[in-house]
Enzyme design. Sequence first.
Site, PDB file in Angstrom:
ATOM      1  N   GLU A 429     119.640   8.597  15.186  1.00 24.82           N
ATOM      2  CA  GLU A 429     119.971   7.853  13.965  1.00 24.82           C
ATOM      3  C   GLU A 429     121.464   7.554  13.895  1.00 24.82           C
ATOM      4  O   GLU A 429     121.882   6.475  13.485  1.00 24.82           O
ATOM      5  CB  GLU A 429     119.551   8.621  12.714  1.00 24.82           C
ATOM      6  CG  GLU A 429     118.049   8.815  12.559  1.00 24.82           C
ATOM      7  CD  GLU A 429     117.273   7.525  12.626  1.00 24.82           C
ATOM      8  OE1 GLU A 429     117.832   6.459  12.280  1.00 24.82           O
ATOM      9  OE2 GLU A 429     116.100   7.566  13.055  1.00 24.82           O
ATOM     10  N   HIS A 432     122.350   4.520  15.864  1.00 24.01           N
ATOM     11  CA  HIS A 432     122.137   3.281  15.097  1.00 24.01           C
ATOM     12  C   HIS A 432     123.275   3.076  14.099  1.00 24.01           C
ATOM     13  O   HIS A 432     123.851   2.008  13.988  1.00 24.01           O
ATOM     14  CB  HIS A 432     120.858   3.366  14.257  1.00 24.01           C
ATOM     15  CG  HIS A 432     119.577   3.246  15.032  1.00 24.01           C
ATOM     16  ND1 HIS A 432     119.325   2.232  15.903  1.00 24.01           N
ATOM     17  CD2 HIS A 432     118.456   4.015  15.000  1.00 24.01           C
ATOM     18  CE1 HIS A 432     118.089   2.383  16.400  1.00 24.01           C
ATOM     19  NE2 HIS A 432     117.541   3.463  15.867  1.00 24.01           N
TER      20      HIS A 432
HETATM   21 ZN    ZN Z   1     115.610   4.148  16.106  1.00 17.61          ZN
END
Ligand code: ZN
Length: 611
Positions: A429, A432
């Site tokens: 995460e 990202h």
């Molecule tokens: Zn992802």
Amino acid sequence: MTPMLIRSLITLLVAIGVCVAPATAATTGSSATLTPIPLSRALDQLAAGRADTATLVTTGADAELHLYRGGRHFVADTTSALSAEAVAAARAGSVPLSIERPTISTDLGPPIDVGGGFSFGAWVQTWGPMLLLAALVIVSAMALRTVGGGRFGHRLKPVRSTTTFDDVAGIDEIRDDVAEIADVLKNPGPYERLGAQLPKGVILHGPPGTGKTLLARAVAGEAGVPFFSASGSEFVEVYAGLGSRRIRSLFAAARKAAPAVVYIDEIDAVGGRRTGHAANGEREQTLDQLLTEMDGFRTDPTKPVVVLASTNRLDELDPALVRSGRFDRKIAVGLPSRGARREILDVHLRERPLAPTADAGRVAAMTVGLAGADLAALCNEAAFEAARAGDSAIDLDHFRRALLRLSAGPERRSHVMSDEERRLVAYHEMGHALVGHLSPSCDQVDRVTVIPQGGALGVTISLPLEDRFLVTRTECTERLAMMLAGRAAEELVFGECTSGAADDLERASRLARSMAGQLAMAVPGTRESLLVGIPNDHADHQVDEVERAAQELLGQAFLGATRMLTEHRELLERGAAVLLEREALDHEEIVALFGARPGTDRLAPLAAETR
Ligand code: ZN
Ligand code: ADP
Ligand code: MG
């Protein structure tokens, strides 16, 4: 340059999903005929709320489950014994489900001896079988009629609509158009004297959930006339001739009640282009009947009937339907702009207590791409969030959570992950989030979590700050890199990759393919890129080329993400550690961690010499 409307939706990167293939319905094909689907699929669809209405038709032990969605009609074979399953699924997905059972009464009562030498028992023995046979014939004929026609009866009774234009917000551009229709209905005199002919048919077209049905109700409500409504799919039936019969009776009822509004939702189900295929004969007969009715009713001008219809696909309607004298007025109902979203939110917050810190303007800003129906759902969900938190008013944070819940499903804090998996999710995460944060044209990262939500083990959500109607190539490539950054972080940190990026990979390849094909963005400034982009269904080598160009885009994006994460490895490490500790970070915390975002000029003209 034709402005292309690109619905910039909330980018939601769901990571480390359990790799469940989403049960998407066959969304291709526009034919409104009855499509058979397996029962399991039908139940999944119902439970996921992916149907407008549903009907369970039981005949003895057999049953059929009918799903109506967006003008389409699906049917699955089932058995009466499984009715409870359908009811449970419909309830889970809040889909209105009705049950239809042909009324077959087999209760003949006990034999009675009435005396006088006449034995009822003997009489029954002699004549019984024949009577039974006759009764069966009659009953099954009635049953067929019920199955076919009974469901429609209530459509012939109009309702008094209480909706007014005040309930429909953000429609300034089309307000005059719809208000005029209501005015003619209410007060036809002046129009008639001037020879202004009332429009017979008006098509409201636009994306789902933008308030077309609401507008139709409001026209009837403002005019104070009876409102007849039916859905296009109700005219497309298995029984020959039934559709056109329904059209006829609907118009007959409306004429009798005139002045009145007839509303046909999802008219593309009947009004799609005629193909001349025998298989579509029934539908075309229905369309012909509709055209006949439209042409026919040159009724008393003081008692007008206006037919409103809605569709998401104006270009797919049969040209005969939109010819003058029929549906010759078209009103486009688009996705709301920021100002319009604000007004719509105000309507839905009218009776809900709002905290002084929450302001509809902020919520409008973070809901780019949402339609009125989505906003209504959001307000409701935010109210629930406030209730769950035991608060007495709805604040901005409740809206944020509601938005997340609507796009990714409820948080499942009870889902226990192993420490190892949590670490992996945190890096994924953060990958990202970091790439998103550092790429100037990516949408702002609003929240990143390692809290299981929906089918995912963590989410990164980024929200656009303003409405955009065009996307640039840079925005697309940066978005691609952000989508692949979860996987890139996994490989960088663990030297291993997981199934969790499946959803990311799917979205990224979809974006890459449309960049390479439709948008001709593969290699900017080259003739090749344009040629690859021009789609030609028949050339296999072009399909291959689009595919190759898409692969290239994906490869570059993955490299870019890896490079960025390598360069900012410390930020990635720090971010993942903080995320593991706090479980969720919002935008302010991300900025505190990584510093302010780089700014950018989106469309700055090139200097003359570099052009
Ligand atoms: Zn992802
Ligand atoms: P459509 O027919 O275009 O699919 P609907 O009219 O069925 O959309 O909209 C569904 C719901 O969404 C409405 O009942 C209303 O609650 C909300 N909604 C949609 N558009 C608006 C709007 N412009 N103003 C207020 N509410 C809206
Ligand atoms: Mg509708």
